[in-house]
Design a protein around this motif. Structure first.
Motif, PDB file in Angstrom:
ATOM      1  N   GLY A 268       0.739  -1.289  -0.008  1.00 44.89           N
ATOM      2  CA  GLY A 268      -0.151   0.142   0.111  1.00 44.89           C
ATOM      3  C   GLY A 268       0.791   1.169  -0.088  1.00 44.89           C
ATOM      4  N   VAL A 269       0.261   2.454  -0.134  1.00 42.19           N
ATOM      5  CA  VAL A 269       0.957   3.734  -0.204  1.00 42.19           C
ATOM      6  C   VAL A 269       0.275   4.334   1.112  1.00 42.19           C
ATOM      7  N   LEU A 270       1.148   4.989   2.091  1.00 40.37           N
ATOM      8  CA  LEU A 270       0.832   5.603   3.161  1.00 40.37           C
ATOM      9  C   LEU A 270       0.051   6.913   3.018  1.00 40.37           C
ATOM     10  N   LYS A 271      -0.584   7.342   4.033  1.00 39.31           N
ATOM     11  CA  LYS A 271      -1.236   8.602   4.088  1.00 39.31           C
ATOM     12  C   LYS A 271      -0.183   9.568   4.028  1.00 39.31           C
ATOM     13  N   PRO A 272      -0.026  10.746   3.577  1.00 43.56           N
ATOM     14  CA  PRO A 272       0.913  11.677   3.730  1.00 43.56           C
ATOM     15  C   PRO A 272       1.508  12.094   5.058  1.00 43.56           C
ATOM     16  N   GLU A 273       0.611  12.568   5.862  1.00 44.29           N
ATOM     17  CA  GLU A 273       0.778  12.505   7.290  1.00 44.29           C
ATOM     18  C   GLU A 273       1.490  11.531   7.984  1.00 44.29           C
ATOM     19  N   CYS A 274       1.474  10.303   7.712  1.00 43.36           N
ATOM     20  CA  CYS A 274       2.018   9.068   8.280  1.00 43.36           C
ATOM     21  C   CYS A 274       3.697   9.230   8.027  1.00 43.36           C
ATOM     22  N   TYR A 275       4.094   9.881   7.145  1.00 41.13           N
ATOM     23  CA  TYR A 275       5.465  10.380   7.030  1.00 41.13           C
ATOM     24  C   TYR A 275       6.032  11.058   8.069  1.00 41.13           C
ATOM     25  N   ASN A 276       5.421  11.839   8.704  1.00 41.17           N
ATOM     26  CA  ASN A 276       5.745  12.963   9.476  1.00 41.17           C
ATOM     27  C   ASN A 276       5.358  12.532  10.870  1.00 41.17           C
ATOM     28  N   LYS A 277       4.855  11.227  11.172  1.00 35.01           N
ATOM     29  CA  LYS A 277       4.615  11.042  12.672  1.00 35.01           C
ATOM     30  C   LYS A 277       5.920  10.942  13.403  1.00 35.01           C
ATOM     31  N   LYS A 278       5.701  11.125  14.844  1.00 35.86           N
ATOM     32  CA  LYS A 278       6.837  10.998  15.490  1.00 35.86           C
ATOM     33  C   LYS A 278       7.134   9.607  15.805  1.00 35.86           C
ATOM     34  N   GLU A 279       8.225   9.125  16.225  1.00 38.76           N
ATOM     35  CA  GLU A 279       8.702   7.896  16.492  1.00 38.76           C
ATOM     36  C   GLU A 279       7.829   7.125  17.755  1.00 38.76           C
ATOM     37  N   GLN A 280       7.285   6.134  17.792  1.00 37.33           N
ATOM     38  CA  GLN A 280       6.573   5.832  18.723  1.00 37.33           C
ATOM     39  C   GLN A 280       7.379   4.727  19.805  1.00 37.33           C
TER      40      GLN A 280
END
Ligand code: IMP
Ligand code: MG
Length: 185
Positions: free
Chosen positions: A173-185
């Motif tokens: 799949g292709v990630l939603k754009p906002e998921c590339y900027n998510k903070k490391e968990q």
């Protein structure tokens, strides 16, 4: 939160992947009959593809793995290194490389040169995904077997990661754009 919610789009479904692997398996079973190939997986992205593919190559074969450096996040750092080499000689043997994705081509180009020095009887490449639009023009290498040709988008799932996540999705799949900027968990 579910990993599935992070997907913008499913590009290749689980069923389509498995169907294509059966088709490739039939071709490879014919190609490698009586050749006792060594099937080399390039870690880590290939793990899911390797496990499914090898069950469809219905000839006696041996398993080997190579671990090389690749992307960190979405950026290729350029320098490729072998982190984990083969456990035995491939000299005079028929070798099939399994890879997750043929992108710029730097990894496969490096891998092929590295393995050719070990003088295999033959060396072929089977890649699950091919992203020809991203290929470095300096790389003239071609894959012998391709699962799917994909557009120029960063894909995850079925072994492929973004910052080590999403490898365990059963589809591509292709990630939603906002998921590339998510903070490391
Ligand atoms: P290369 O650019 O062909 O050398 O590919 C290097 C490696 O980067 C691949 O083996 C993958 O592990 C990773 N890679 C390339 N494109 C993608 C992508 O779209 N998603 C996830 N990993 C990728
Ligand atoms: Mg890889």
């Amino acid at each position: 939160m579910s990993m599935h919610n992070d997907m913008e789009e499913i590009l290749i479904t689980e069923e389509a992947i498995q169907q294509r692997i059966r088709e490739l398996g039939a071709e490879l079973t014919e190609e490698y009959a009586d050749k006792n190939p060594i099937i080399i997986g390039v870690l880590k992205g290939v793990v899911l593809f390797y496990a499914d593919m090898i069950r469809q190559i219905q000839v006696p074969c041996e398993m080997e793995f190579l671990r090389i450096s690749s992307y960190s996040g979405t950026q290729n750092d350029g320098g490729i290194k072998v982190h984990q080499g083969l456990s035995r000689s491939i000299e005079g043997r028929h070798v099939l490389i399994l890879e997750d994705i043929f992108d710029t081509g730097h990894s496969l180009d490096f891998t092929c040169r590295y393995l050719k020095e070990m003088k295999p009887a033959s060396l072929k490449i089977c890649t699950l995904l091919d992203k020809p639009e991203r290929r470095d023009p300096k790389v003239t290498l071609k894959a012998d077997y391709v699962g799917f040709t994909v557009p120029n988008a960063f894909v995850v799932g079925y072994g492929l990661d973004f910052n080590e996540k999403y490898r365990n999705l059963p589809y591509i799949g292709v990630l939603k754009p906002e998921c590339y900027n998510k903070k490391e968990q």
